[in-house]
Design an enzyme around this catalytic site. Sequence first.
Site, short mmCIF file in Angstrom:
data_model
loop_
_atom_site.label_atom_id
_atom_site.label_comp_id
_atom_site.label_asym_id
_atom_site.label_seq_id
_atom_site.Cartn_x
_atom_site.Cartn_y
_atom_site.Cartn_z
N HIS A 158 54.04 0.55 30.49
CA HIS A 158 53.97 0.14 31.89
C HIS A 158 55.37 0.14 32.52
O HIS A 158 55.58 0.70 33.61
CB HIS A 158 53.35 -1.26 31.98
CG HIS A 158 53.50 -1.93 33.30
ND1 HIS A 158 52.46 -2.06 34.20
CD2 HIS A 158 54.57 -2.53 33.90
CE1 HIS A 158 52.88 -2.69 35.28
NE2 HIS A 158 54.17 -3.00 35.11
N GLU A 159 56.33 -0.47 31.84
CA GLU A 159 57.68 -0.57 32.39
C GLU A 159 58.36 0.79 32.51
O GLU A 159 59.04 1.07 33.49
CB GLU A 159 58.52 -1.52 31.54
CG GLU A 159 58.07 -2.96 31.57
CD GLU A 159 58.05 -3.54 32.98
OE1 GLU A 159 58.86 -3.11 33.82
OE2 GLU A 159 57.19 -4.39 33.25
N HIS A 162 57.59 2.72 35.61
CA HIS A 162 58.41 2.41 36.79
C HIS A 162 59.66 3.29 36.82
O HIS A 162 60.09 3.74 37.90
CB HIS A 162 58.83 0.94 36.76
CG HIS A 162 57.73 -0.01 37.11
ND1 HIS A 162 56.98 0.09 38.25
CD2 HIS A 162 57.25 -1.11 36.46
CE1 HIS A 162 56.09 -0.89 38.31
NE2 HIS A 162 56.24 -1.63 37.22
N GLU A 239 52.44 -1.64 40.94
CA GLU A 239 52.10 -2.29 39.68
C GLU A 239 50.78 -1.77 39.13
O GLU A 239 50.65 -1.53 37.92
CB GLU A 239 52.03 -3.81 39.87
CG GLU A 239 53.38 -4.47 40.14
CD GLU A 239 54.38 -4.25 39.02
OE1 GLU A 239 53.96 -4.20 37.84
OE2 GLU A 239 55.58 -4.12 39.31
#
Length: 328
Positions: A158-159, A162, A239
Amino acid sequence: MARTRYASDRGLIARMGATMFLLGLVFTGFIIALYFVLFWYGHRHGNGGSGDGIVVISVLIGLAVAFGGYYWSDKIAINTARAQIVTPQQGPQAARLHAIIDRVCALADMPKPRVAISPMSMPNAFATGRSSKVAVVCATQGLLTKLDDRELEGVLAHELSHVAHKDVAVMTIASFLGIIAALLVRMGFYAELFGGGGRGRSNNNNSSALPIMLIVMVVGMVVYAVSFLLIRLLSRYRELSADRSGALLTGQPSALASALVKVTGDMARIPTRDLRQAEPLNAFYFTPALSGRKGQTSLGNLFSTHPPLEKRLAQLEKISRQLGRPTS
């Protein structure tokens, strides 16, 4: 977006594009309103120069803040989290974190960022940096202790999404308008408080017209409120996009869902005072501080940097069904 194997979501991209378009409209309206107030209305009443300097100063400060946030977001975030850049040789937790990030970067076909560990007991993680060359991914000690390898891989995927989507650059550009509007409101307030908004220049002119800086303050407050809500909406979209991209990359949406439940549940048991100290990094975190508190209202969700837990879990459940891998 950099060329990686992270999957895109056309629906989310369309919504993010629409939000950026609305921010652009607000920015255009803001410029037109300032021109009308300062040059047409102001000069017509003989006090147009009273706010010009404050607008210029606000724009310059806003540019400096945006520039600093864009180029030094990694250093600011690391210092705020009291994190340290680590190598695989700096203990078993560092080796474990590096190994999982190596695996995710190989799956995504993207450069490996720097790796950091924060001593905070709050379970969380963040990634920041204007590009993959200067990016950093940080996990807290609390996260490393709480999650197993599959769950940690989901969070890190997930990170790293970004980073791949250049979210720091996107959010910095989107926040620029709100920064300027907030500065105009504050500087306009002090100008009215200490300088009288130029009322001493011409009593005759000002008796028939509102002080210029008072009008600028009202315009700034409206623009700030609208841009703030749009930026928060954009943040929530990003997100959801990172959740989806990370889950599809690893093929394990259930692991990410499990991590979300564990982290949010632990957050609710952490003292509010400690969470308040962590709030400056809310926009970066995997889950925001205070998100696990009971009594979260729809209005609170509107102001949140992250979507509600239920919405994130529902999206991951949908991805699980698409992949034929139920979360239960």
